[in-house]
Motif scaffolding. Structure first.
Motif, PDB file in Angstrom:
ATOM      1  N   LYS A 345       6.572  -7.054  -8.310  1.00 18.49           N
ATOM      2  CA  LYS A 345       6.556  -7.815  -9.564  1.00 18.49           C
ATOM      3  C   LYS A 345       7.981  -8.102 -10.036  1.00 18.49           C
ATOM      4  N   ILE A 346       8.846  -7.079  -9.969  1.00 18.14           N
ATOM      5  CA  ILE A 346      10.235  -7.244 -10.421  1.00 18.14           C
ATOM      6  C   ILE A 346      11.018  -8.111  -9.439  1.00 18.14           C
ATOM      7  N   PHE A 347      10.770  -7.909  -8.140  1.00 15.91           N
ATOM      8  CA  PHE A 347      11.447  -8.660  -7.085  1.00 15.91           C
ATOM      9  C   PHE A 347      11.047 -10.135  -7.126  1.00 15.91           C
ATOM     10  N   GLY A 348       9.772 -10.363  -7.480  1.00 24.53           N
ATOM     11  CA  GLY A 348       9.317 -11.744  -7.650  1.00 24.53           C
ATOM     12  C   GLY A 348       8.449 -12.278  -6.533  1.00 24.53           C
ATOM     13  N   ARG A 349       8.186 -11.461  -5.498  1.00 25.13           N
ATOM     14  CA  ARG A 349       7.351 -11.930  -4.388  1.00 25.13           C
ATOM     15  C   ARG A 349       6.571 -10.776  -3.781  1.00 25.13           C
ATOM     16  N   LYS A 350       5.391 -11.081  -3.301  1.00 20.72           N
ATOM     17  CA  LYS A 350       4.589 -10.105  -2.566  1.00 20.72           C
ATOM     18  C   LYS A 350       5.185  -9.914  -1.176  1.00 20.72           C
ATOM     19  N   ALA A 351       5.194  -8.687  -0.708  1.00 21.55           N
ATOM     20  CA  ALA A 351       5.720  -8.395   0.630  1.00 21.55           C
ATOM     21  C   ALA A 351       4.750  -8.866   1.701  1.00 21.55           C
ATOM     22  N   ASP A 352       5.282  -9.202   2.870  1.00 21.85           N
ATOM     23  CA  ASP A 352       4.431  -9.532   4.015  1.00 21.85           C
ATOM     24  C   ASP A 352       3.710  -8.289   4.521  1.00 21.85           C
ATOM     25  N   LYS A 353       4.410  -7.151   4.459  1.00 26.28           N
ATOM     26  CA  LYS A 353       3.809  -5.875   4.851  1.00 26.28           C
ATOM     27  C   LYS A 353       4.383  -4.774   3.967  1.00 26.28           C
ATOM     28  N   ARG A 354       3.607  -3.701   3.814  1.00 27.33           N
ATOM     29  CA  ARG A 354       4.068  -2.523   3.083  1.00 27.33           C
ATOM     30  C   ARG A 354       3.665  -1.276   3.861  1.00 27.33           C
ATOM     31  N   ARG A 355       4.470  -0.229   3.711  1.00 29.54           N
ATOM     32  CA  ARG A 355       4.127   1.047   4.360  1.00 29.54           C
ATOM     33  C   ARG A 355       4.478   2.189   3.412  1.00 29.54           C
ATOM     34  N   ASN A 359      10.712   9.478   0.798  1.00 28.54           N
ATOM     35  CA  ASN A 359      12.163   9.602   0.925  1.00 28.54           C
ATOM     36  C   ASN A 359      12.515  10.933   0.270  1.00 28.54           C
ATOM     37  N   GLY A 360      12.684  11.968   1.074  1.00 27.16           N
ATOM     38  CA  GLY A 360      12.788  13.321   0.542  1.00 27.16           C
ATOM     39  C   GLY A 360      11.449  13.716  -0.052  1.00 27.16           C
ATOM     40  N   THR A 361      11.426  14.073  -1.333  1.00 27.24           N
ATOM     41  CA  THR A 361      10.177  14.440  -1.999  1.00 27.24           C
ATOM     42  C   THR A 361       9.571  13.273  -2.772  1.00 27.24           C
ATOM     43  N   LEU A 362      10.238  12.125  -2.765  1.00 25.02           N
ATOM     44  CA  LEU A 362       9.762  10.968  -3.519  1.00 25.02           C
ATOM     45  C   LEU A 362       8.761  10.138  -2.718  1.00 25.02           C
ATOM     46  N   LYS A 363       7.617   9.854  -3.317  1.00 25.42           N
ATOM     47  CA  LYS A 363       6.693   8.909  -2.710  1.00 25.42           C
ATOM     48  C   LYS A 363       7.303   7.515  -2.807  1.00 25.42           C
ATOM     49  N   CYS A 364       7.368   6.840  -1.683  1.00 23.60           N
ATOM     50  CA  CYS A 364       8.004   5.518  -1.638  1.00 23.60           C
ATOM     51  C   CYS A 364       7.130   4.545  -0.877  1.00 23.60           C
ATOM     52  N   GLN A 365       7.517   3.305  -0.958  1.00 21.24           N
ATOM     53  CA  GLN A 365       6.946   2.292  -0.076  1.00 21.24           C
ATOM     54  C   GLN A 365       8.086   1.490   0.539  1.00 21.24           C
ATOM     55  N   ILE A 366       7.885   1.112   1.792  1.00 20.79           N
ATOM     56  CA  ILE A 366       8.818   0.216   2.468  1.00 20.79           C
ATOM     57  C   ILE A 366       8.206  -1.183   2.397  1.00 20.79           C
ATOM     58  N   TYR A 367       8.926  -2.102   1.766  1.00 25.45           N
ATOM     59  CA  TYR A 367       8.467  -3.475   1.597  1.00 25.45           C
ATOM     60  C   TYR A 367       9.173  -4.358   2.614  1.00 25.45           C
ATOM     61  N   MET A 368       8.378  -5.138   3.361  1.00 27.50           N
ATOM     62  CA  MET A 368       8.928  -5.954   4.437  1.00 27.50           C
ATOM     63  C   MET A 368       8.646  -7.426   4.189  1.00 27.50           C
ATOM     64  N   TYR A 369       9.705  -8.212   4.227  1.00 31.68           N
ATOM     65  CA  TYR A 369       9.616  -9.666   4.081  1.00 31.68           C
ATOM     66  C   TYR A 369      10.208 -10.288   5.339  1.00 31.68           C
ATOM     67  N   TYR A 370       9.380 -11.009   6.070  1.00 29.41           N
ATOM     68  CA  TYR A 370       9.837 -11.527   7.366  1.00 29.41           C
ATOM     69  C   TYR A 370      10.263 -12.981   7.317  1.00 29.41           C
ATOM     70  N   GLY A 371      10.335 -13.590   6.137  1.00 27.75           N
ATOM     71  CA  GLY A 371      10.846 -14.952   6.032  1.00 27.75           C
ATOM     72  C   GLY A 371       9.829 -15.978   6.486  1.00 27.75           C
ATOM     73  N   ASN A 372      10.224 -17.247   6.440  1.00 28.47           N
ATOM     74  CA  ASN A 372       9.330 -18.329   6.853  1.00 28.47           C
ATOM     75  C   ASN A 372       9.116 -18.281   8.348  1.00 28.47           C
TER      76      ASN A 372
END
Length: 373
Positions: A345-355, A359-372
């Motif tokens: 939402k802050i970045f302004g676009r939905k990721a193509d993929k998420r995982r 990162n240490g003890t923090l729950k994270c997501q890796i957001y992937m944008y593969y371009g056009n």
């Protein structure tokens, strides 16, 4: 000797870790939550330790059984052929974890397991006392939902300790996670990789090691190399094999920037220690001044966020800036890790993929944008 192994890894990276081991020619690989299991011999053990970018360590999985009382735990541990691995003068400390089980006292489980191993070795070696002055054979146990896993750790220091990171910035990303981000970003031998908030350079170094096919553990040693049960030439043979696969003519190059001059000095030093200093350029620049380069470009970054270095508002401002700078273009890809659930939402676009990962003890997501496409 046919053995079963366990390779614990960061949650969310099990599939990547399993595919890597299969690619190395290792047999009967399958992934479970938080670990990858495989089979092989001592050569497989050496190959996995030297080459795995994503595993946290390599353990020999000696036994798995259910135990709801100490008698059952003792008898099952005593039945393991410890003499095949531990010599009469070797050290064999015990450590482990208990989760959601009848046996929840870690100190008591340590004592019972140690007592069982001593009982077995006393009978085999006809000794009543073990001086434990020899090589260390770290026994590890996990008791989860009353299921006991008994393992010997072969790695010693965790596999994320490649040997190049003598120094790090305030909130470094783990090498294994940085390597996984490079894999998810599909880094290849001819890529140009950029990290505009590079810190101590871990992501770029791991990307370079992957592109050049440099085995991450090729410069370090492992606890099991001192074990009497492992032939001395096995690790030497596997290191030579790994060296033969390095891509010396690789076109890969990278750039890293940051606002912290001390972090950049550390990054340069770490890159030199890793043997990829000539592949990466570092310079001071604020993310607000970031501009895309011409041509193909792979951007991978671990921006500062509230729980790490900045207050929440400042971290969200950086995400918004990235959204304006990391524009969708053919040949551009973006891979970002963050614990912020509102990142898209802050970045302004939905990721193509998420995982999802940690990162240490923090729950994270890796957001992937593969371009056009």
């Amino acid at each position: 000797m046919k053995l079963k192994f366990s390779a614990p890894c960061i949650f969310g990276l099990e599939g990547i870790c399993a595919n890597e081991l299969r690619f190395l020619g290792i047999e009967n690989v399958w992934a479970e939550n938080g670990r990858v299991l495989f089979e092989g011999d001592f050569s497989s053990l050496a190959r996995a330790n030297i080459n795995s970018r994503y595993a946290e360590r390599i353990q020999i999985l000696l036994a798995e059984f259910e135990a709801r009382n100490f008698d059952c735990l003792f008898e099952n541990v005593k039945n393991i052929p410890w003499e095949n691995f531990i010599g009469s003068s070797d050290a064999f400390p015990v450590k482990g974890r208990c989760l959601n089980s009848k046996l929840m006292s870690i100190p008591d489980c340590q004592k019972i397991i140690k007592k069982a191993v001593v009982s077995r070795l006393s009978e085999k070696y006809m000794l009543s006392w073990f001086e434990e002055t020899g090589s260390v054979h770290q026994i590890q146990f996990l008791i989860l939902n009353d299921k006991v896993s008994i393992m010997l750790d072969s790695s010693g220091a965790g596999l994320h300790k490649r040997g190049y990171r003598a120094e790090a910035n305030e909130a470094p990303i783990k090498e294994t996670l940085a390597a996984a981000m490079a894999e998810l970003a599909r880094v290849r031998a001819n890529h140009f990789v950029t990290d505009p908030m590079c810190g101590s350079g871990t992501i770029l170094i791991e990307a370079a090691l992957k592109a050049l096919n440099i085995a991450p553990g090729i410069k370090r040693h492992f606890a099991c190399e001192k074990w009497g049960c492992i032939p001395k030439n096995i690790f030497e043979t596997e290191r030579e094999l790994a060296l033969s696969k390095v891509r010396n003519d690789c076109e890969f190059h990278a750039e890293g920037s940051d606002i912290d001059e001390n972090a950049l000095k550390t990054a340069m030093h770490n890159a030199e220690l890793a043997g990829v200093g000539d592949k990466i350029k570092f310079f001071k620049r604020d993310i607000h001044n970031f501009e895309l380069s011409s041509g193909f470009q792979t951007i991978i970054t671990n921006p500062p966020y509230g729980e790490r270095l900045l207050d929440i508002r400042s971290a969200e401002e950086i995400c918004a800036v990235m959204g304006k700078k990391f524009l969708p273009h053919k040949g551009k890809s973006y891979t970002v890790i963050t614990p912020d659930d509102d990142f898209e939402k802050i970045f302004g676009r939905k990721a193509d993929k998420r995982r999802k990962t940690y990162n240490g003890t923090l729950k994270c997501q890796i957001y992937m944008y593969y371009g056009n496409k």
